[in-house]
Enzyme design. Sequence first.
Site, PDB file in Angstrom:
ATOM      1  CE  LYS A   1      35.543  55.123  40.797  1.00 24.38           C
ATOM      2  NZ  LYS A   1      36.549  54.831  40.074  1.00 24.38           N
TER       3      LYS A   1
ATOM      4  CG  HIS B   1      42.689  55.679  33.688  1.00 26.20           C
ATOM      5  ND1 HIS B   1      42.105  54.474  33.002  1.00 26.20           N
ATOM      6  CD2 HIS B   1      42.351  56.213  34.565  1.00 26.20           C
ATOM      7  CE1 HIS B   1      41.123  54.355  34.025  1.00 26.20           C
ATOM      8  NE2 HIS B   1      40.577  55.351  34.485  1.00 26.20           N
TER       9      HIS B   1
ATOM     10  CG  ASP C   1      40.453  57.667  43.616  1.00 21.48           C
ATOM     11  OD1 ASP C   1      41.695  57.023  43.589  1.00 21.48           O
ATOM     12  OD2 ASP C   1      39.736  57.455  42.354  1.00 21.48           O
TER      13      ASP C   1
ATOM     14  CD  GLU D   1      43.047  54.370  42.044  1.00 23.65           C
ATOM     15  OE1 GLU D   1      43.476  55.141  42.925  1.00 23.65           O
ATOM     16  OE2 GLU D   1      41.744  54.249  41.839  1.00 23.65           O
TER      17      GLU D   1
ATOM     18  CD  GLU E   1      38.786  53.803  38.802  1.00 20.21           C
ATOM     19  OE1 GLU E   1      39.107  53.655  40.113  1.00 20.21           O
ATOM     20  OE2 GLU E   1      37.827  53.698  38.150  1.00 20.21           O
TER      21      GLU E   1
END
Length: 423
Positions: free
Chosen positions: A250, A131, A124, A198, A196
């Site tokens: 996470k 951000h 990641d 992404e 999030e």
Amino acid sequence: MYDIDTTHDPKLKSWVVSANQTGCDFPLQNLPFGRFKLRGIESGWKIGVAIGDQVLDLRAVGLIDTDDMNCVMAASPEARQLLRRKLSEGLREGSSQHPLWTSALVPQDECEYTVPCRVGDYTDFYTSVHHATTVGKQFRPDNPLLPNYKWIPIGYHGRASSIRVSGSTFKRPRGQTKAPDALIPSFGPSKRLDYELELGWFVGAGNEQGEPIDIGNAESHLFGVTLFNDWSARDIQGWEYQPLGPFLSKNFASTVSPWMVTMEALAPFRAAFERAAEDPQPLPYLEDEANRARVAFSISLEVLLQTAKMREASEAPVRLSATNTSRAAYWTPAQLVAHHTVNGCNLQPGDLLGSGTLSGPESTEAGSLMELTVSGKNPITLPNGEVRSFLEDGDTLILRGWCETDGATRIGLGECSGTVVAP
């Protein structure tokens, strides 16, 4: 680098009528890959290409001889381009393949899907400077960006086993948290669960260990892109992340869309790689002057929320934010590959590179609730009167993405949705 060719011609139409409808995510110019099977059938996963509202079984029409997506992804750029041309020609209006291929089509709404390939490793990144700045201000108001941010693509290695396909549910994570005024931490469900926004860039052909991938050749090692939601437990993260970074905050779940839009399909939607004059310019191993004018991509993204109460009332999801990668991403996909391998790290087909949360410069472009609500200090009120600082049980979060520009046919990335349930 993949260039525009005859498969991108906006005049092309398909004999799959739904692919020709205005606003369709999967017209003939797209042809994204995924893994599917008929709902309720206990058979193995097949490799399919989305066309309109249908899925074409590639093995059934003789275009591949495997059901292993990672093998398809490992093919050379030339072999992949040949496969794309065969698909395009076979699905065009007037194609001689029409009668034969019709029997290999399956309606998408009759299928179930899985993660589009076997993900061996997941990294990641942290590619959105907006951000990073907004979140940094919440912790370091006078110095939001750490000194390395504009010099190096920041990343960490995540958990691949908990990546699930769009439409999945996941339990609210649990872990340790510590309130600022508490003497000791407590254990329990996260109270500050976040999403999030992404993109997930999938690796195609890999590299040998010890052999870095040159920036000028990096894009040829990517297979395609998906929507990606790397859910985050902000309260768990705040207590655990120093000194080694996120862990339980996470690793509980990440959600990916079922379709990989190929690098070939993205060719008409290239954008310039621009770095402000006052910012540091990339070091030579991250710089390819020849491709600066078209090494980035323009992908529109939006975030929508549907609460349990909204679902019960048959109310549509509401948009929380929207942005575009050309405004949100500070580093390009090619730079992520070049940096990841510069020390000799060997990438493999199916490895996933997350972009990190993609947020634009305006508050309406925030890619997380932590930004939208200023870490919960400014809750948002939904049209039905519900209030959200962070996600609650029963909330469904939806990501959507598409590419459009003058002179090209619009293509979509589909949808990436996930629902949080009680632990």
